[in-house]
Design a protein around this motif. Sequence first.
Motif, PDB file in Angstrom:
ATOM      1  N   ILE C   2       0.886  -1.228   0.009  1.00  0.00           N
ATOM      2  CA  ILE C   2       0.110   0.017  -0.110  1.00  0.00           C
ATOM      3  C   ILE C   2       0.973   1.393   0.007  1.00  0.00           C
ATOM      4  CG2 ILE C   2      -1.279   1.324   1.657  1.00  0.00           C
ATOM      5  CD1 ILE C   2      -2.936  -1.375   2.194  1.00  0.00           C
ATOM      6  N   ILE C   3       0.596   2.312  -0.785  1.00  0.00           N
ATOM      7  CA  ILE C   3       1.385   3.431  -1.036  1.00  0.00           C
ATOM      8  C   ILE C   3       0.476   4.373  -0.238  1.00  0.00           C
ATOM      9  CG2 ILE C   3       2.614   4.884  -2.711  1.00  0.00           C
ATOM     10  CD1 ILE C   3       2.607   2.542  -4.487  1.00  0.00           C
ATOM     11  N   ASP C  51      11.329   0.437  -1.798  1.00  0.00           N
ATOM     12  CA  ASP C  51      12.011   1.569  -2.342  1.00  0.00           C
ATOM     13  C   ASP C  51      11.746   2.204  -3.614  1.00  0.00           C
ATOM     14  OD1 ASP C  51      13.534   0.727  -0.040  1.00  0.00           O
ATOM     15  OD2 ASP C  51      15.354   1.022  -0.922  1.00  0.00           O
ATOM     16  N   ALA C  52      11.037   1.258  -4.392  1.00  0.00           N
ATOM     17  CA  ALA C  52      10.888   1.548  -5.819  1.00  0.00           C
ATOM     18  C   ALA C  52       9.768   2.707  -5.765  1.00  0.00           C
ATOM     19  CB  ALA C  52      10.351   0.249  -6.630  1.00  0.00           C
ATOM     20  N   PHE C  53       8.859   2.682  -4.685  1.00  0.00           N
ATOM     21  CA  PHE C  53       8.149   3.887  -4.722  1.00  0.00           C
ATOM     22  C   PHE C  53       8.180   4.839  -3.480  1.00  0.00           C
ATOM     23  CE2 PHE C  53       5.846  -0.098  -5.938  1.00  0.00           C
ATOM     24  CZ  PHE C  53       5.311   0.448  -6.972  1.00  0.00           C
ATOM     25  N   GLU C  54       8.890   4.427  -2.326  1.00  0.00           N
ATOM     26  CA  GLU C  54       9.290   5.543  -1.260  1.00  0.00           C
ATOM     27  C   GLU C  54       9.890   6.712  -1.877  1.00  0.00           C
ATOM     28  OE1 GLU C  54      11.355   3.434   1.672  1.00  0.00           O
ATOM     29  OE2 GLU C  54       9.423   2.719   2.425  1.00  0.00           O
ATOM     30  N   GLY C  58       5.814  12.867  -3.886  1.00  0.00           N
ATOM     31  CA  GLY C  58       4.308  12.550  -3.295  1.00  0.00           C
ATOM     32  C   GLY C  58       4.114  11.495  -2.452  1.00  0.00           C
ATOM     33  N   VAL C  59       5.030  10.648  -2.377  1.00  0.00           N
ATOM     34  CA  VAL C  59       4.767   9.533  -1.591  1.00  0.00           C
ATOM     35  C   VAL C  59       5.226   9.685  -0.267  1.00  0.00           C
ATOM     36  CG1 VAL C  59       5.369   7.140  -1.247  1.00  0.00           C
ATOM     37  CG2 VAL C  59       4.913   8.069  -3.485  1.00  0.00           C
ATOM     38  N   GLU C  60       4.266   9.244   0.903  1.00  0.00           N
ATOM     39  CA  GLU C  60       5.064   9.426   2.314  1.00  0.00           C
ATOM     40  C   GLU C  60       5.410   8.045   2.874  1.00  0.00           C
ATOM     41  OE1 GLU C  60       2.600  11.780   4.757  1.00  0.00           O
ATOM     42  OE2 GLU C  60       2.277  10.344   6.312  1.00  0.00           O
ATOM     43  N   ARG C  61       4.600   6.986   2.630  1.00  0.00           N
ATOM     44  CA  ARG C  61       5.401   5.808   2.921  1.00  0.00           C
ATOM     45  C   ARG C  61       4.751   4.657   2.403  1.00  0.00           C
ATOM     46  NH1 ARG C  61       3.348   3.606   8.109  1.00  0.00           N
ATOM     47  NH2 ARG C  61       1.486   4.249   8.560  1.00  0.00           N
ATOM     48  N   VAL C  62       5.233   3.579   2.351  1.00  0.00           N
ATOM     49  CA  VAL C  62       4.910   2.326   1.731  1.00  0.00           C
ATOM     50  C   VAL C  62       4.694   1.271   2.841  1.00  0.00           C
ATOM     51  CG1 VAL C  62       5.455   0.636  -0.130  1.00  0.00           C
ATOM     52  CG2 VAL C  62       5.851   3.011  -0.287  1.00  0.00           C
TER      53      VAL C  62
ATOM     54  N   LEU D 307      17.938  -1.084  -8.058  1.00  0.00           N
ATOM     55  CA  LEU D 307      17.426  -2.574  -7.915  1.00  0.00           C
ATOM     56  C   LEU D 307      17.647  -2.542  -6.407  1.00  0.00           C
ATOM     57  CD1 LEU D 307      18.850  -4.467 -11.103  1.00  0.00           C
ATOM     58  CD2 LEU D 307      16.726  -3.464 -10.441  1.00  0.00           C
ATOM     59  N   SER D 308      18.192  -1.853  -5.701  1.00  0.00           N
ATOM     60  CA  SER D 308      18.368  -1.988  -4.369  1.00  0.00           C
ATOM     61  C   SER D 308      18.828  -0.657  -3.631  1.00  0.00           C
ATOM     62  CB  SER D 308      19.677  -3.028  -3.846  1.00  0.00           C
ATOM     63  OG  SER D 308      20.771  -2.561  -4.451  1.00  0.00           O
ATOM     64  N   ASP D 309      18.168  -0.548  -2.330  1.00  0.00           N
ATOM     65  CA  ASP D 309      18.513   0.627  -1.607  1.00  0.00           C
ATOM     66  C   ASP D 309      18.115   1.971  -2.150  1.00  0.00           C
ATOM     67  OD1 ASP D 309      19.243  -0.968   0.720  1.00  0.00           O
ATOM     68  OD2 ASP D 309      21.517  -0.493   0.543  1.00  0.00           O
TER      69      ASP D 309
END
Lengths: 337, 337, 337, 337
Positions: C2-3, C51-54, C58-62, D307-309
């Motif tokens: 969930i994003i 991490d791909a979304f964080e 505009g993203v707060e957390r994942v 791909l990481s971090d």
Amino acid sequence: MIIVMKHHATAAEIENVVAQIQTLGFKAHLSQGEERTIIGVIGDERPLEPDAFELMEGVERVVRILHPFKLASRDFHPDDSIVKINGVSIGGKQIIVMAGPCSVESREQLMETAAAVKQAGAHILRGGAFKPRTSPYAFQGLGLKGLELLREARDAYHLPIITEVMSPQEVTLVAQYADILQIGARNMQNYALLHAVGEIQKPVLLKRGLMSTIEELLMAAEYILSHGNTRVMLCERGIRTFETATRNTFDVNAIPVLKALTHLPVIADPSHGTGKWELVTPIARAAIAAGADGLIVEVHCDPAHALSDGAQSLKPENFAKLIDQVRRIAHAVERTV
Amino acid sequence: MIIVMKHHATAAEIENVVAQIQTLGFKAHLSQGEERTIIGVIGDERPLEPDAFELMEGVERVVRILHPFKLASRDFHPDDSIVKINGVSIGGKQIIVMAGPCSVESREQLMETAAAVKQAGAHILRGGAFKPRTSPYAFQGLGLKGLELLREARDAYHLPIITEVMSPQEVTLVAQYADILQIGARNMQNYALLHAVGEIQKPVLLKRGLMSTIEELLMAAEYILSHGNTRVMLCERGIRTFETATRNTFDVNAIPVLKALTHLPVIADPSHGTGKWELVTPIARAAIAAGADGLIVEVHCDPAHALSDGAQSLKPENFAKLIDQVRRIAHAVERTV
Amino acid sequence: MIIVMKHHATAAEIENVVAQIQTLGFKAHLSQGEERTIIGVIGDERPLEPDAFELMEGVERVVRILHPFKLASRDFHPDDSIVKINGVSIGGKQIIVMAGPCSVESREQLMETAAAVKQAGAHILRGGAFKPRTSPYAFQGLGLKGLELLREARDAYHLPIITEVMSPQEVTLVAQYADILQIGARNMQNYALLHAVGEIQKPVLLKRGLMSTIEELLMAAEYILSHGNTRVMLCERGIRTFETATRNTFDVNAIPVLKALTHLPVIADPSHGTGKWELVTPIARAAIAAGADGLIVEVHCDPAHALSDGAQSLKPENFAKLIDQVRRIAHAVERTV
Amino acid sequence: MIIVMKHHATAAEIENVVAQIQTLGFKAHLSQGEERTIIGVIGDERPLEPDAFELMEGVERVVRILHPFKLASRDFHPDDSIVKINGVSIGGKQIIVMAGPCSVESREQLMETAAAVKQAGAHILRGGAFKPRTSPYAFQGLGLKGLELLREARDAYHLPIITEVMSPQEVTLVAQYADILQIGARNMQNYALLHAVGEIQKPVLLKRGLMSTIEELLMAAEYILSHGNTRVMLCERGIRTFETATRNTFDVNAIPVLKALTHLPVIADPSHGTGKWELVTPIARAAIAAGADGLIVEVHCDPAHALSDGAQSLKPENFAKLIDQVRRIAHAVERTV
């Protein structure tokens, strides 16, 4: 708030959760994943208990979305709060230094220390009159006599004073003498005390508990703010971890995290944060480099004979060096001391 | 207390330490190792601060030899203390079970729960009237009304009651209603409160702080004991660690460690120790198997609608199963319930 | 997954996140709350990095929804796995006890201990040949000679043997001698080693790291399982906390939590879990009361002269008492020893 | 080493301890306190196990006096060690910055990042070829191909390279490509690996484990040093605590503590130390203010697709700002970048 249902949750279980959400005055929003159904709770979730859902049949877990604090948050109050005390402003461009002995021990000891920290450039005088001590057999502070001595030093050296208050009954008394009331780490979740200092109009320095998360610190601040006192400052003073090389682990990460989450000023206590006088100056430098708005430092003219916290107290000459080095760091981050 | 001198400590530095020891009224005893000189401090070190030496030139570190508590120790009081409350004895062969809701919410809720726990075999009724809550927006307890309801349930079901006291001013009031005063985990080092309950003659259940060491728990007990109240019970209720799968980490090691160090009864709280009702019964079994003298368990007739701690509350039928299983474990360790 | 979007996230930011979700092969599901937009990611999220979304604007957390392990989970394999070794079954109704010296020190020492633990009722013999030691100056184990002695004891006393493997190169060698390979706590996330033991067909006892969450333990098991070796057992052996009264804090909560999350057998190590021999028996009782499937216990005929871990080793007569007491607890929870 | 006897230890018990001390080749020194007899062990205690005494009848506890490390200590080597690598000196007046992607993902990604970090002023290029990942389903690194790309970037941009080695078998291979071998936090106590890197002549960056004490970090360094490799650097990269607002808690205290205890250079990793890119620059400033000799920072040209971090990686423009700010702090503490 988001409710994650179990893998094999039944339609009836999902309906029950939706009904409970509606009963509590919220709207439900279903999202059907490949393995799990997820139910969003639409509305201001702050007063809501996750427990209300965690127990229901078919629920796997409940995730809070909003931080539970509001008055303390930058969402609510985007600009930095600046706390003003007798001409000293905390939370602005200037780094404020509070310094003095752990405990007020005698008139002579306090006056000598006050003169020395004033001379070195401190802005506020600290000193404990009521002392929280781990052992009932240790020195418990001078009490009222300590407050009177602090007041005398305040007037003699034109330094606002900060001192700890440990109990709701003492709030009125301590507020008559002090410019800032300190809530100690062990009392961070003493709700009766938070309530009492929330109802007076004196600035409060709230120290993070040894065992408290950043969110809990902000919730403790919320207690004070929600009772009407808006002049709250936060203090990182080291947390308890597995490491025993230092008395506590100064959580330097907390400084930029707090500056992002809240508008309240953030003070660093490198004395309790390390427990060793040799580490106080490097950690003071680090705290200012990380963005702290001020420092609170223990200084004693004769630490080896201090009645408390001698091991982490600086002598006046070392405190003067600290101020000098902190001034260089403040300049590097475009602030002043 | 032992003082370890640095590798290259000078004779003058050693002499200074010896002089400081003698000034404080102790005798010094030198031991010359291959790389370090070690100085023993002969005398009752309890009131002595290691800080007094750590700061002296040439000192590397200071090691306490004695535990800092005395009245709480088995050295001082070798036999188990047994706390008697209206015919219930805690600390003897019988395992005592305290049970009831986290918060007193209403007359109906309390009476129904009291009836259920009595029926299942509980010996003491628990219930919170003054509630320490992380959020100022959460339910804060019924206060005096809650105390009155507890008293009513006490008389109706012949169950002594235990309830929390959060502030020194409330001690006298709460003591008029309760049979046992509970000091909560967040107040374990609220010294004004410890002092206040030390001066009355009511049994006290002192809960271990979330991040308090076993030694600090015993020092907090020492505060109460040193003010004259000898009827103190200790409670392991889970500590805070890095693990997030459970709300707290129940420190089962603390049970046999406490039983060895102190004569005071040791109660286990598997509700807070885990934070999840599914885990309460296995951890209750484990606590009794490890040697605990009793349990304190949250029970609610409708946990999904509880105003606090629903997620860790057992329904009456599950509490009855807990009692049954604990009875089997008690039998295995040659005790009764 | 969930994003949670920030308070003032723009429509463009939300669209970007949705596009990223779709690019990665998942479906997006929007939920518009009062203060936040929440985006669900529909599909098997296990290979996905939060991490791909964080990092996106505009993203707060994942928030992860699914546990990241699969083969180790009860969702995937609902029934208990039973590991069979030369007629001993681990994970069934019978409690299995592994016992023996920390290190194999000599032929005489091992044979004497093997005889004693067999006599007392142990099912499996433990002993270290390759030893992970904190100090390079401490005894490092007998190596190959140790393995040969273990094999000799195995054949003499008809006890399967368990011993530690520390490095991928040694896996083949150790597997020729041992019935169960042990992965020590410090190697729980030594991925090269996990990979190597995943490719052979020998049972593995995977010890939880001092600093590892329950989820990380299950992910380490997943490494072994995903390389084809299905005979994995987990071991709770104490975690590191702030408490210094015991060497480690035995996390008794982990036992019922693991039994709920995974089908793999769960073994308890009260020797490392406490670090003190006086605590081994009460904690062994507690572990079985909490639901463990077995124990691994250090036993030494002359602990004061042990080359490693003497302080936590039981003498044979105390081990016999442990077995007797554990048998009573096993009976109370309807199991056998 | 000091042995504290129990309150009522008998003369025979004391004699036995003295005899054991003498058998092990040390001298005993008795000190008779008011409540306890204390026995000092005279001689180099480093190879001695406290366990050897803790178990004896009448012994209460055993206290180590010396740190267990020697080659890593300032007692043994008072001057700072300076590690030289292709014209870069680490541990002197200049702050050294290592930067680059978490993982080498492709030729293009690495070259672009290398160009950017060189341009911004980094001295050493970091990049992972063999990756320790919590999940077996996550990207495991390019392996040999990654090493070849690092070598290519090294030659193109004249930047020495640092990369992680995960297993003893890979040490020789990785050493052919890398200028500095990195031992990751999860392998800090992988003794087979420490042994292997101790036997080659390449500089090693040893990262502190997530839950390793400062003393354990120095003992791990001692393993490498004792096998003949003297070019060891230490890295503080955050420890695991109860706080969940950041991925790890960067232990800034460890920097001045390490600088006092050891002569080895101390590097700070603010990327892993926080886990969030917004915190990397303030914590980098704090680390240098506290006395660190260098930084290791994750930089990625497109963190959202790393791909990481990704969440803790800086974009090149933010890395350039970090360098600029760190330069100002370095100047304030009389160092250069």
